[in-house]
Design a protein around this motif. Sequence first.
Motif, PDB file in Angstrom:
ATOM      1  N   ALA A   1       0.835  -1.206   0.000  1.00 12.75           N
ATOM      2  CA  ALA A   1       0.000   0.000   0.000  1.00 12.75           C
ATOM      3  C   ALA A   1       0.873   1.261   0.000  1.00 12.75           C
ATOM      4  N   ILE A   2       1.974   1.231   0.764  1.00 13.04           N
ATOM      5  CA  ILE A   2       2.883   2.382   0.808  1.00 13.04           C
ATOM      6  C   ILE A   2       3.523   2.611  -0.558  1.00 13.04           C
ATOM      7  N   MET A   3       3.936   1.523  -1.224  1.00  9.14           N
ATOM      8  CA  MET A   3       4.564   1.667  -2.535  1.00  9.14           C
ATOM      9  C   MET A   3       3.560   2.140  -3.591  1.00  9.14           C
ATOM     10  N   CYS A   4       2.300   1.731  -3.462  1.00  8.64           N
ATOM     11  CA  CYS A   4       1.260   2.241  -4.371  1.00  8.64           C
ATOM     12  C   CYS A   4       1.049   3.739  -4.164  1.00  8.64           C
ATOM     13  N   ALA A   5       1.059   4.163  -2.897  1.00  4.81           N
ATOM     14  CA  ALA A   5       0.919   5.587  -2.601  1.00  4.81           C
ATOM     15  C   ALA A   5       2.119   6.362  -3.131  1.00  4.81           C
ATOM     16  N   GLU A   6       3.318   5.782  -2.993  1.00  4.30           N
ATOM     17  CA  GLU A   6       4.514   6.459  -3.506  1.00  4.30           C
ATOM     18  C   GLU A   6       4.449   6.606  -5.026  1.00  4.30           C
ATOM     19  N   ARG A   7       3.956   5.565  -5.719  1.00  3.75           N
ATOM     20  CA  ARG A   7       3.839   5.628  -7.171  1.00  3.75           C
ATOM     21  C   ARG A   7       2.885   6.737  -7.594  1.00  3.75           C
ATOM     22  N   ALA A   8       1.775   6.853  -6.880  1.00  2.50           N
ATOM     23  CA  ALA A   8       0.810   7.909  -7.213  1.00  2.50           C
ATOM     24  C   ALA A   8       1.374   9.289  -6.888  1.00  2.50           C
ATOM     25  N   TYR A   9       2.085   9.389  -5.759  1.00  5.97           N
ATOM     26  CA  TYR A   9       2.669  10.681  -5.373  1.00  5.97           C
ATOM     27  C   TYR A   9       3.803  11.075  -6.315  1.00  5.97           C
ATOM     28  N   ARG A  10       4.562  10.086  -6.816  1.00  3.34           N
ATOM     29  CA  ARG A  10       5.643  10.388  -7.756  1.00  3.34           C
ATOM     30  C   ARG A  10       5.092  10.953  -9.059  1.00  3.34           C
ATOM     31  N   ARG A  11       3.965  10.420  -9.508  1.00  2.97           N
ATOM     32  CA  ARG A  11       3.337  10.977 -10.713  1.00  2.97           C
ATOM     33  C   ARG A  11       2.923  12.422 -10.495  1.00  2.97           C
ATOM     34  N   PHE A  12       2.412  12.727  -9.300  1.00  2.00           N
ATOM     35  CA  PHE A  12       2.078  14.116  -8.985  1.00  2.00           C
ATOM     36  C   PHE A  12       3.341  14.967  -8.906  1.00  2.00           C
ATOM     37  N   PHE A  13       4.409  14.401  -8.351  1.00  3.75           N
ATOM     38  CA  PHE A  13       5.673  15.121  -8.203  1.00  3.75           C
ATOM     39  C   PHE A  13       6.264  15.460  -9.570  1.00  3.75           C
ATOM     40  N   LYS A  14       6.038  14.593 -10.564  1.00  2.00           N
ATOM     41  CA  LYS A  14       6.535  14.832 -11.920  1.00  2.00           C
ATOM     42  C   LYS A  14       5.532  15.598 -12.770  1.00  2.00           C
ATOM     43  N   ARG A  15       4.422  16.041 -12.151  1.00  3.62           N
ATOM     44  CA  ARG A  15       3.382  16.804 -12.829  1.00  3.62           C
ATOM     45  C   ARG A  15       2.723  15.999 -13.951  1.00  3.62           C
ATOM     46  N   GLN A  16       2.601  14.697 -13.723  1.00  4.22           N
ATOM     47  CA  GLN A  16       1.904  13.835 -14.672  1.00  4.22           C
ATOM     48  C   GLN A  16       0.438  13.636 -14.297  1.00  4.22           C
ATOM     49  N   SER A  17       0.065  13.979 -13.075  1.00  3.15           N
ATOM     50  CA  SER A  17      -1.317  13.846 -12.621  1.00  3.15           C
ATOM     51  C   SER A  17      -1.513  14.752 -11.412  1.00  3.15           C
ATOM     52  N   GLY A  18      -2.741  14.794 -10.908  1.00  2.00           N
ATOM     53  CA  GLY A  18      -3.030  15.582  -9.724  1.00  2.00           C
ATOM     54  C   GLY A  18      -2.581  14.882  -8.454  1.00  2.00           C
ATOM     55  N   PHE A  19      -2.792  15.554  -7.333  1.00  2.00           N
ATOM     56  CA  PHE A  19      -2.397  14.963  -6.056  1.00  2.00           C
ATOM     57  C   PHE A  19      -3.269  13.735  -5.783  1.00  2.00           C
ATOM     58  N   PRO A  20      -2.675  12.638  -5.293  1.00  2.00           N
ATOM     59  CA  PRO A  20      -3.449  11.408  -5.071  1.00  2.00           C
ATOM     60  C   PRO A  20      -4.606  11.632  -4.092  1.00  2.00           C
ATOM     61  N   ARG A  21      -5.703  10.956  -4.355  1.00  2.00           N
ATOM     62  CA  ARG A  21      -6.852  11.042  -3.464  1.00  2.00           C
ATOM     63  C   ARG A  21      -6.640  10.150  -2.240  1.00  2.00           C
ATOM     64  N   TYR A  22      -7.084  10.623  -1.113  1.00  2.00           N
ATOM     65  CA  TYR A  22      -7.028   9.804   0.093  1.00  2.00           C
ATOM     66  C   TYR A  22      -8.087   8.712   0.008  1.00  2.00           C
ATOM     67  N   LYS A  23      -7.745   7.555   0.527  1.00  2.00           N
ATOM     68  CA  LYS A  23      -8.698   6.440   0.542  1.00  2.00           C
ATOM     69  C   LYS A  23      -9.706   6.662   1.665  1.00  2.00           C
ATOM     70  N   ARG A  24     -10.974   6.422   1.366  1.00  2.00           N
ATOM     71  CA  ARG A  24     -12.057   6.693   2.311  1.00  2.00           C
ATOM     72  C   ARG A  24     -12.640   5.405   2.873  1.00  2.00           C
ATOM     73  N   ARG A  25     -13.267   5.532   4.007  1.00  2.00           N
ATOM     74  CA  ARG A  25     -14.002   4.421   4.610  1.00  2.00           C
ATOM     75  C   ARG A  25     -15.409   4.350   4.013  1.00  2.00           C
ATOM     76  N   ASN A  26     -16.066   3.221   4.313  1.00  2.00           N
ATOM     77  CA  ASN A  26     -17.479   3.038   3.973  1.00  2.00           C
ATOM     78  C   ASN A  26     -17.742   3.172   2.471  1.00  2.00           C
ATOM     79  N   THR A  27     -16.833   2.660   1.655  1.00  2.18           N
ATOM     80  CA  THR A  27     -17.092   2.596   0.223  1.00  2.18           C
ATOM     81  C   THR A  27     -17.462   1.156  -0.133  1.00  2.18           C
ATOM     82  N   ASN A  28     -17.982   0.973  -1.337  1.00  6.05           N
ATOM     83  CA  ASN A  28     -18.399  -0.371  -1.741  1.00  6.05           C
ATOM     84  C   ASN A  28     -17.256  -1.182  -2.334  1.00  6.05           C
TER      85      ASN A  28
END
Length: 375
Positions: free
Chosen positions: A78-105
């Motif tokens: 999970a940490i490495m997945c978050a790092e991958r998403a944050y790295r894309r934001f750091f390289k300006r390839q996407s927006g800031f990663p969304r936080y994972k929420r509770r009570n989803t399906n």
Amino acid sequence: MEVMAYRTELNPTNKQIGLIHQYCGTVRFAYNWYLDAAKAYYAECGLFLTGYAFSKALNNSKRPEWFTEAPSKSVKHAIMCAERAYRRFFKRQSGFPRYKRRNTNRDSFYVICSIHVERHRIRLPKLGWVKLKEKGYVPTRQEPKSATISIVNGRYYVSVLYEAQDPAPIQPTGEPLGMDVGLKNLAVLSDGTVFMNINKTNRLRKLEKRKRRIERMITRRYLANKGKDKVHGWHNYRKAIMEKWRIERRLNNRRVEYMKWVCAQVVRRQPSSLTIEHLNVKGMMKNRHLAPALHKQGLSVFLELVEQVCHKHGIELRRVSAWYPSSRLCHVCHRKNTSLVLGQYEWRCPVCGTLHDRDLNAALNLRDASEYQDL
């Protein structure tokens, strides 16, 4: 080497259900924890925080007991997945990663090592032996690489990953085909076969009508329970939410199974090549008039399934430009009809007088296209 995934439903005990929810929560917490730490580290030092550095610091620090009960590989993944998403934001390839929420399906966690499969059950780290609802589907002769346990609409699934030899596909010898996809019909082949839009059937229309009723019920129950205690109240509201998820699961399953059946029908014809049009579905979704119908039709999922099936069976998949006038060209005399509008499904060529069905004419033009991109 080819990677094969087998996904099937679990039949866990009540204790295992509690552990699955607990581990999903821990993984979600670790994902969000890394994002908070990465933001704070950059604000203080101006540097990028790697997932390995955060995981190492986490292992050497004092953590809650409930946090250490989850599989360590799940937390690190999970940490490495978050790092991958944050790295894309750091390289300006996407927006800031969304936080994972509770009570989803939807929720999941990943495990590796100590995974063993038998005909009717599977052994997973920290969970032990878990029964399978579908017996004999997951292979038992080979050791799996990893597994992902997921919660979808209140049901529990496992996706097991295997390494397999990539067999050489049999070279198809049939005639080339063109396929036009759209909203009126899911797909039309150049040989005249029409695959209808399943969303127009009575069965799916009844489910959609029932879903709308449940959504209105959810709104009323939310307003009725507003301000009440969330421990002892909101019971009927949660029941309506679960009913909505169940209907959505049935709708999605029927649509995907129909798409797979259409792909199987295309493969049965053994075409030497299949030509489709490159559609910018994401851009088309910005049209608020077409977006609901496009969402129900699931063209992105269908085109992805077509690509996978063609790769598996050795069919050459060709893709022409989205600006190719497949619907406007007469496939007999190649005259371009510039006056054709979106809602016109039949038109007559002003030069040769041929009466065309819009979708069939597009499929024939796609079959005969000379400029395309190999996939």
